[in-house]
Each structure stands twice: as structure tokens, then as C-alpha cells.
Design a protein around this motif. Structure first.
Motif, PDB file in Angstrom:
ATOM      1  N   MET A 387      -2.256  10.050  -7.047  1.00  0.00           N
ATOM      2  CA  MET A 387      -1.924   9.826  -5.649  1.00  0.00           C
ATOM      3  C   MET A 387      -2.118   8.348  -5.294  1.00  0.00           C
ATOM      4  SD  MET A 387      -3.210  11.977  -2.485  1.00  0.00           S
ATOM      5  CE  MET A 387      -2.925  11.442  -0.826  1.00  0.00           C
ATOM      6  N   LEU A 388      -3.225   7.771  -5.791  1.00  0.00           N
ATOM      7  CA  LEU A 388      -3.485   6.368  -5.485  1.00  0.00           C
ATOM      8  C   LEU A 388      -2.401   5.470  -6.069  1.00  0.00           C
ATOM      9  CD1 LEU A 388      -7.324   6.240  -5.970  1.00  0.00           C
ATOM     10  CD2 LEU A 388      -6.089   5.803  -3.886  1.00  0.00           C
ATOM     11  N   ASP A 389      -1.979   5.774  -7.314  1.00  0.00           N
ATOM     12  CA  ASP A 389      -0.931   4.949  -7.930  1.00  0.00           C
ATOM     13  C   ASP A 389       0.349   5.037  -7.125  1.00  0.00           C
ATOM     14  OD1 ASP A 389      -2.638   4.225  -9.859  1.00  0.00           O
ATOM     15  OD2 ASP A 389      -1.896   5.603 -11.381  1.00  0.00           O
ATOM     16  N   GLU A 390       0.671   6.250  -6.700  1.00  0.00           N
ATOM     17  CA  GLU A 390       1.921   6.436  -5.958  1.00  0.00           C
ATOM     18  C   GLU A 390       1.828   5.755  -4.589  1.00  0.00           C
ATOM     19  OE1 GLU A 390       5.772   8.009  -5.079  1.00  0.00           O
ATOM     20  OE2 GLU A 390       4.722   7.024  -6.692  1.00  0.00           O
ATOM     21  N   MET A 391       0.633   5.792  -3.969  1.00  0.00           N
ATOM     22  CA  MET A 391       0.454   5.089  -2.699  1.00  0.00           C
ATOM     23  C   MET A 391       0.633   3.591  -2.897  1.00  0.00           C
ATOM     24  SD  MET A 391      -2.790   7.169  -1.227  1.00  0.00           S
ATOM     25  CE  MET A 391      -3.417   5.929  -0.148  1.00  0.00           C
ATOM     26  N   ASP A 392       0.104   3.105  -4.004  1.00  0.00           N
ATOM     27  CA  ASP A 392       0.218   1.683  -4.321  1.00  0.00           C
ATOM     28  C   ASP A 392       1.690   1.282  -4.412  1.00  0.00           C
ATOM     29  OD1 ASP A 392      -0.061  -0.845  -5.201  1.00  0.00           O
ATOM     30  OD2 ASP A 392      -0.971  -0.367  -7.134  1.00  0.00           O
ATOM     31  N   ARG A 393       2.486   2.107  -5.135  1.00  0.00           N
ATOM     32  CA  ARG A 393       3.915   1.782  -5.284  1.00  0.00           C
ATOM     33  C   ARG A 393       4.627   1.850  -3.945  1.00  0.00           C
ATOM     34  NH1 ARG A 393       3.156   4.166 -10.444  1.00  0.00           N
ATOM     35  NH2 ARG A 393       3.211   6.240  -9.570  1.00  0.00           N
ATOM     36  N   ALA A 394       4.278   2.859  -3.145  1.00  0.00           N
ATOM     37  CA  ALA A 394       4.939   3.016  -1.852  1.00  0.00           C
ATOM     38  C   ALA A 394       4.628   1.812  -0.964  1.00  0.00           C
ATOM     39  CB  ALA A 394       4.479   4.297  -1.177  1.00  0.00           C
ATOM     40  N   LEU A 395       3.361   1.370  -1.003  1.00  0.00           N
ATOM     41  CA  LEU A 395       2.983   0.242  -0.157  1.00  0.00           C
ATOM     42  C   LEU A 395       3.620  -1.046  -0.654  1.00  0.00           C
ATOM     43  CD1 LEU A 395      -0.721   0.928   0.747  1.00  0.00           C
ATOM     44  CD2 LEU A 395       1.288   1.172   2.131  1.00  0.00           C
ATOM     45  N   HIS A 396       3.779  -1.161  -1.972  1.00  0.00           N
ATOM     46  CA  HIS A 396       4.449  -2.363  -2.485  1.00  0.00           C
ATOM     47  C   HIS A 396       5.859  -2.442  -1.931  1.00  0.00           C
ATOM     48  CE1 HIS A 396       7.372  -3.965  -5.465  1.00  0.00           C
ATOM     49  NE2 HIS A 396       6.638  -5.030  -5.288  1.00  0.00           N
ATOM     50  N   ASP A 397       6.575  -1.295  -1.946  1.00  0.00           N
ATOM     51  CA  ASP A 397       7.936  -1.269  -1.396  1.00  0.00           C
ATOM     52  C   ASP A 397       7.924  -1.632   0.090  1.00  0.00           C
ATOM     53  OD1 ASP A 397       8.711  -0.545  -3.844  1.00  0.00           O
ATOM     54  OD2 ASP A 397       9.634   1.358  -3.308  1.00  0.00           O
ATOM     55  N   ALA A 398       6.997  -1.026   0.820  1.00  0.00           N
ATOM     56  CA  ALA A 398       6.978  -1.254   2.261  1.00  0.00           C
ATOM     57  C   ALA A 398       6.642  -2.709   2.581  1.00  0.00           C
ATOM     58  CB  ALA A 398       5.965  -0.319   2.918  1.00  0.00           C
ATOM     59  N   LEU A 399       5.697  -3.279   1.833  1.00  0.00           N
ATOM     60  CA  LEU A 399       5.332  -4.681   2.063  1.00  0.00           C
ATOM     61  C   LEU A 399       6.535  -5.583   1.830  1.00  0.00           C
ATOM     62  CD1 LEU A 399       1.867  -4.787   0.261  1.00  0.00           C
ATOM     63  CD2 LEU A 399       2.243  -5.142   2.676  1.00  0.00           C
ATOM     64  N   SER A 400       7.266  -5.312   0.729  1.00  0.00           N
ATOM     65  CA  SER A 400       8.433  -6.160   0.437  1.00  0.00           C
ATOM     66  C   SER A 400       9.468  -6.045   1.543  1.00  0.00           C
ATOM     67  CB  SER A 400       9.086  -5.757  -0.883  1.00  0.00           C
ATOM     68  OG  SER A 400       8.127  -5.519  -1.843  1.00  0.00           O
ATOM     69  N   ILE A 401       9.667  -4.828   2.027  1.00  0.00           N
ATOM     70  CA  ILE A 401      10.681  -4.622   3.058  1.00  0.00           C
ATOM     71  C   ILE A 401      10.302  -5.356   4.345  1.00  0.00           C
ATOM     72  CG2 ILE A 401      11.518  -2.850   4.653  1.00  0.00           C
ATOM     73  CD1 ILE A 401      13.107  -2.952   2.157  1.00  0.00           C
ATOM     74  N   VAL A 402       9.035  -5.261   4.728  1.00  0.00           N
ATOM     75  CA  VAL A 402       8.609  -5.942   5.958  1.00  0.00           C
ATOM     76  C   VAL A 402       8.774  -7.449   5.794  1.00  0.00           C
ATOM     77  CG1 VAL A 402       6.668  -6.401   7.483  1.00  0.00           C
ATOM     78  CG2 VAL A 402       7.063  -4.110   6.651  1.00  0.00           C
ATOM     79  N   LYS A 403       8.430  -7.933   4.601  1.00  0.00           N
ATOM     80  CA  LYS A 403       8.566  -9.365   4.340  1.00  0.00           C
ATOM     81  C   LYS A 403      10.030  -9.793   4.466  1.00  0.00           C
ATOM     82  CE  LYS A 403       8.890 -12.256   0.356  1.00  0.00           C
ATOM     83  NZ  LYS A 403       8.112 -13.192  -0.433  1.00  0.00           N
ATOM     84  N   ARG A 404      10.933  -9.009   3.851  1.00  0.00           N
ATOM     85  CA  ARG A 404      12.365  -9.353   3.927  1.00  0.00           C
ATOM     86  C   ARG A 404      12.852  -9.315   5.362  1.00  0.00           C
ATOM     87  NH1 ARG A 404      12.611 -11.913  -0.367  1.00  0.00           N
ATOM     88  NH2 ARG A 404      12.201 -10.752  -2.248  1.00  0.00           N
ATOM     89  N   THR A 405      12.386  -8.320   6.114  1.00  0.00           N
ATOM     90  CA  THR A 405      12.836  -8.213   7.502  1.00  0.00           C
ATOM     91  C   THR A 405      12.387  -9.438   8.287  1.00  0.00           C
ATOM     92  OG1 THR A 405      12.381  -5.871   7.248  1.00  0.00           O
ATOM     93  CG2 THR A 405      12.977  -6.614   9.424  1.00  0.00           C
ATOM     94  N   LEU A 406      11.145  -9.854   8.071  1.00  0.00           N
ATOM     95  CA  LEU A 406      10.626 -11.005   8.808  1.00  0.00           C
ATOM     96  C   LEU A 406      11.351 -12.278   8.420  1.00  0.00           C
ATOM     97  CD1 LEU A 406       6.841 -10.237   8.728  1.00  0.00           C
ATOM     98  CD2 LEU A 406       8.160 -10.722  10.750  1.00  0.00           C
ATOM     99  N   GLU A 407      11.712 -12.386   7.127  1.00  0.00           N
ATOM    100  CA  GLU A 407      12.330 -13.646   6.701  1.00  0.00           C
ATOM    101  C   GLU A 407      13.813 -13.707   7.038  1.00  0.00           C
ATOM    102  OE1 GLU A 407      11.312 -14.358   2.622  1.00  0.00           O
ATOM    103  OE2 GLU A 407       9.197 -14.636   3.067  1.00  0.00           O
ATOM    104  N   SER A 408      14.485 -12.518   7.076  1.00  0.00           N
ATOM    105  CA  SER A 408      15.933 -12.590   7.327  1.00  0.00           C
ATOM    106  C   SER A 408      16.285 -12.286   8.782  1.00  0.00           C
ATOM    107  CB  SER A 408      16.681 -11.621   6.406  1.00  0.00           C
ATOM    108  OG  SER A 408      16.323 -10.301   6.720  1.00  0.00           O
ATOM    109  N   ASN A 409      15.372 -11.590   9.497  1.00  0.00           N
ATOM    110  CA  ASN A 409      15.566 -11.335  10.931  1.00  0.00           C
ATOM    111  C   ASN A 409      16.745 -10.459  11.312  1.00  0.00           C
ATOM    112  OD1 ASN A 409      13.375 -12.397  12.014  1.00  0.00           O
ATOM    113  ND2 ASN A 409      14.271 -14.365  12.583  1.00  0.00           N
TER     114      ASN A 409
END
Length: 545
Positions: A387-409
Motif C-alpha cells: 500500500m505504501l509503495d502504491e501511495m508513493d507512486r500515486a503521489l509522484h504522479d500527483a506531484l508531477s501533475i500539480v507542478k506541470r499545471t503551475l508551470e504551464s497555467n
């Protein structure tokens, strides 16, 4: 004289023409079918058991494909494609593979109907350019001052298909806070969000909702000795990349000793060398010493006496991040140009404090208030490792998405809205062209519908009916000027209806969609170009020598 059949003498099998294409398409379909059922908010998870029996349970396209050891050369292209998408955007790995495989399948049908691959390729390229332009101009919504809501919605959309979907409100806020706290402006004045500065630590126990955000970088190791202080403030950090153990003679160095008392001197000198090194570090002002290698017990006592914290066996990766965040320099040897050993105080990094805390059953060293860039740690709690590994992967995806959203607007509606809109638009575009590419573009438009179809099938809904309704909405949106707002209609998979996904808060960064189109088309073209495959046989005669 009779000519024997004109085949070049190749040591190996050669397949050409339609055989190869069919084989490639079948291989790619097979790969896509593996990840197909994991797409979307109601996608299912895959359980992968590797050769030593380690189990991974995941929903992340890139992880699934990385763990499948794909033999087929064409299918390998798709696996690399998923990895590329993971690197570039961070999310959307499953969609990319599915779209690419679908494009190939359609292209293969066209080739069978006597349309030359080159015309198909140019058609696909044209369709891709038009599609990307259309996304940027018509579908993308500028979010000028990105409120926290839209960021949270992006993170929730990214997590919706993962294991933590039930707690997505909670985790989305965590993710957005984490990304916003590592905001920095680089030398050119661009605002960047280096998500590498977010350290994710997994700790057993409690429930997933007890995860929290820590301001500071957490190292998953305790202090090297109990006598050391628990906190040091302000901290001056030395990052080392070598052993602080008794310096042994190099292998193969022989010393002939005639006098037994000399032996004792050699031993003493070996111990003193380490002592001198440690004194150099402490003299430079360091009161926290991190090393990637070991520190032996004899050396520890000097640190304890000086009241400094020493941490040994720090992961290289952690060390790099800490060095970057505190402004320290990683030192792999003390030797300088003159051949002496020196340690300059300019190599030392600064932080407000370094403390050791207990998290679940482990001691963790936290580095807080770093000097150059801010770092945060996400402490994940959960029931078991999978569960922890899967949470880690899910959060990695979410972090990248938020970063892209902030940078591309710019954001677009999720839930198949973009794909349906593009499909309708490209079909119309195809009918306006009088060239050969018309058929290829029409097929491209058809294949984009695979995303809403798979989404609906995974949600156990009637795909045919939903996709038909969706297309009707988008057709209206594109033909009637007063119905423009319908262009963000997408699927609502929990109810099995169609709704406006922009208002419902199902959004993704526009850049993610554009990249999916570009990468999938490029991959499909790469494989479509192949019309001859020669597999060389291993030469047995060389092996015998």
C-alpha cells in the motif's frame, strides 16, 4: 544458366511486408491490453510478481510496463514510450500506450486497404499538429491566478484512478502544499517547482489519513551513536563521500618490519590519520557530519566529544538533495592540489536545526530550515508495504501533475472530453481535405475515441451509448456558436452520465494531453515505418572456439 532464387545470404530469419506489420500491431495490442483495464477512476489494479517473488500491486502504467520484461522489439517501443511520458509529464502513461496501440491498429487496416504507409504517416503528422493546435487554442482554459481549488482538483483527478482515491481530498491538499512550499525562482527569473526536493518517507502503522507534511528533509537513519546530542542548532553540515574508518594499507602494499615496536607505531598512525581528518572537519566548524559510507566506533567518540551529530550510510540520492538544499559541497576526498589533506569551511552547508525524532519505530534525522532551497518531506503512513509503495507512486504522479499545471497555467477538462472534442474536430477536418491524407486523419480521429470507450467499459457502463452521446454534445459545441460551453462535456463514470467536467472539477494540465498526442503519434509512426525485420541467428561456430 539457372539463377537460384535471389535471396541475400542472411544468417537469420527475415520477414517483410504485411507479416511484420501484423506481428508488430499484435504485439503492441497485447501490451496495451495489459494496461487497458487500469485506466480511469474505476480502473483495476495489477499484481506483478517478479523473478525473486517480490510482489508489486500497482495501477501506474509506467510501473506495470517497466516490470514486464517485454521481448518483442516493437512492443519495447511502447514500454519506452510509457517511460518517456513518465519522465516528461509524470502522469498519463496508460493513456499514451493505449492511444499509440490504437493508432497502429487503425493504420494497419489502412495499409491492408492498399494505402501507402507514407501517406498514412503524413496524415497522422498533420492530424497531430492540428490536434495540438486545437487543444491549445480552443480547449485549454487559462487559469491565470491558479487558485488552490484548481490545483487540488488537478491532483484529485490524477489520484482518482489510484488506491488512495477515497482519501483524495486529504492527499490532494497535502500534495498542493508540498509543491507550493518548494517554489523557487532560478537565475533567469523563471518560477520553478523542483519536485525532487520533496522527499517521500514511508513508515508503517496508523492509517493512510495520518500521513503528514514535514517542513525539512527527513533522513531514514538515526544518529550514529547514542551519546550524540538530539538536536543541533544552527547546524553546519558537512557532506562526505568516503569512509571515516581506520585507514588501512592499500591492497598489495607490503611493509617489511624489522622491529616489532614499529608495528605498534604503524597501527597508531592508522588511527591518527582518521582522527586528523575528523579534527579538520570539526575545525572547519561542522557540527553535523553526513557520510554515504561508514564511520567506525573509534571515530565516533571524537564526534561525541565535540557534541556533533554524525550520520552514516546516507543514501547517495538523499545526500545530493541535502547538499543542494543546504548549499554544501559533497566532498569525496580531502586531498588538495598540494598533496596535503584540507577541508575548507566553504564546503559546509547551513540549516536552522538538525533534530532526531521518532516516527513509528524508526529514528529519523530531520534537517529543517535549509539555506538555499526549501525542502519538505511527506511522511506516508499505511497498513503494509504494498500500500505504501502504491501511495508513493500515486503521489509522484500527483506531484508531477500539480507542478506541470503551475508551470504551464492551462488546464483542460478530463474524463474523455478532450479526446471526444478532437475526434469530432478532426473528422470534420478530414472531410475538408481532398488529398490522400483524408483517410488517415479520419482514422486518427476514430482512434482517439478509444480513451472514452475504455473509460466507460472499465466503469461497467454501456460504452457505445455514452460515447455516442458524448460525440453528439461535442458536435453541437463545435457547430453552434452559442453552445461553445459544451466543449468541456466529459464522462461521469460513477453515475454513468455525461456532465461538464470543468465545473465538476475533473481537470488535467493541457500540456499532459498535448504530450500524450505527440508521443503516441511518434511511437505509432516509428513502428508503422517498419516493413522488414531481420532476426540474426547466433553464430554457433564462434562459441566453440
Amino acid at each position: 544458366m539457372a539463377f537460384s532464387a535471389q535471396t541475400p545470404d542472411i544468417l537469420g530469419e527475415r520477414q517483410s511486408g504485411q507479416d511484420v506489420r501484423t506481428q508488430n500491431v499484435v504485439a503492441c495490442q497485447a501490451v496495451a491490453n495489459i494496461v487497458k483495464s487500469s485506466l480511469g477512476p474505476v480502473g483495476l489494479d495489477k499484481m506483478l510478481v517478479d523473478d525473486i517473488g517480490d510482489v508489486t500491486i500497482t495501477n501506474d502504467g509506467a510501473t506495470i510496463l517497466k516490470m514486464l520484461e517485454v521481448e518483442h522489439p516493437a512492443a519495447k517501443v511502447l514500454v519506452e514510450l510509457a517511460e518517456l511520458q513518465d519522465k516528461e509529464v509524470g502522469d498519463g502513461t496508460t493513456s499514451v500506450v493505449i492511444v499509440a496501440a490504437e493508432l497502429l491498429k487503425r493504420a494497419n487496416d489502412l495499409v491492408r486497404n492498399k494505402i501507402h504507409p507514407t501517406s498514412i504517416i503524413s496524415g497522422f503528422r498533420l492530424a497531430m499538429r492540428e490536434a495540438c493546435k486545437y487543444v491549445d487554442e480552443k480547449l485549454a482554459v487559462k487559469v491565470d491566478k491558479l487558485g488552490k481549488d484548481s490545483l487540488v482538483n488537478c491532483a484529485k483527478t490524477s489520484m482518482s484512478s489510484k488506491l488512495i482515491a477515497d482519501d483524495s481530498d486529504f492527499f490532494a491538499n497535502l500534495v498542493v502544499d508540498a509543491v507550493q512550499s518548494v517554489k523557487m525562482t532560478n537565475a533567469r527569473g523563471e518560477v520553478k517547482y523542483p519536485i525532487k526536493g520533496i522527499n517521500i518517507l514511508k513508515a508503517h502503522g496508523k492509517s493512510a489519513r495520518d500521513s503528514y507534511l514535514l517542513n525539512g528533509y527527513a533522513l531514514n537513519t538515526g544518529r550514529a551513536a547514542q551519546g550524540m546530542p538530539v538536536r543541533v542548532s544552527p547546524a553546519k553540515i558537512a557532506c562526505l563521500d568516503f569512509n571515516l574508518q581506520k585507514t588501512k594499507m592499500q591492497l598489495g602494499v607490503q611493509v617489511v618490519v624489522t622491529d616489532p615496536r614499529e608495528l605498534e607505531k604503524i597501527r597508531q598512525r592508522e588511527a591518527d590519520m582518521t582522527k586528523e581528518r575528523i579534527e579538520k572537519i570539526l575545525k572547519a566548524g561542522a557540527n553535523v557530519v553526513l557520510t554515504t559510507k561508514g564511520i567506525d566506533d573509534m571515530a565516533l567518540k571524537y564526534f561525541v566529544e565535540a557534541g556533533a551529530i554524525a550520520v552514516r550510510r546516507v543514501r547517495k540520492e538523499d545526500m545530493r538533495h541535502i547538499a543542494k538544499a543546504t548549499g554544501a559541497t559533497m566532498v569525496s576526498t580531502f586531498a588538495d592540489m598540494e598533496g596535503d589533506e584540507t577541508y575548507d569551511s566553504s564546503f559546509i552547508g547551513h540549516a536552522d536545526e538538525v533534530v532526531e525524532e521518532r516516527i513509528s519505530d524508526d529514528d529519523v534525522v530531520l534537517i529543517k530550515g535549509t539555506k538555499t532551497t526549501s525542502v519538505v518531506s511527506l511522511i506516508l503512513r499505511g497498513a503494509n508495504d504494498y500500500m505504501l509503495d502504491e501511495m508513493d507512486r500515486a503521489l509522484h504522479d500527483a506531484l508531477s501533475i500539480v507542478k506541470r499545471t503551475l508551470e504551464s497555467n492551462t488546464v483542460v477538462a478530463g474524463g474523455g472530453a478532450v479526446e471526444a472534442a478532437l475526434s469530432v474536430y478532426l473528422e470534420y477536418l478530414a472531410t475538408t481535405l481532398g488529398s490522400r491524407e483524408q483517410l488517415a486523419i479520419a482514422e486518427f480521429a476514430e482512434s482517439l475515441l478509444i480513451i472514452p470507450k475504455v473509460l466507460a467499459v472499465n466503469a461497467a457502463k454501456d460504452a457505445t451509448e455514452l460515447v455516442a452521446k458524448l460525440r453528439a454534445y461535442h458536435h453541437t459545441a463545435q457547430t453552434k456558436a452559442d453552445k461553445k460551453h459544451l466543449s468541456s462535456m466529459g464522462l461521469d463514470l460513477s453515475k454513468g452520465t455525461i456532465r461538464n467536467n470543468l465545473e465538476a472539477g475533473v481537470i488535467e494540465p493541457a500540456m499532459s494531453k498535448v504530450k500524450i498526442l505527440q508521443f503516441a503519434t511518434e511511437a505509432a509512426i516509428t513502428i508503422l515505418r517498419i516493413d522488414d525485420m531481420i532476426k540474426l541467428v547466433k553464430d554457433e561456430s564462434q562459441g566453440e572456439e
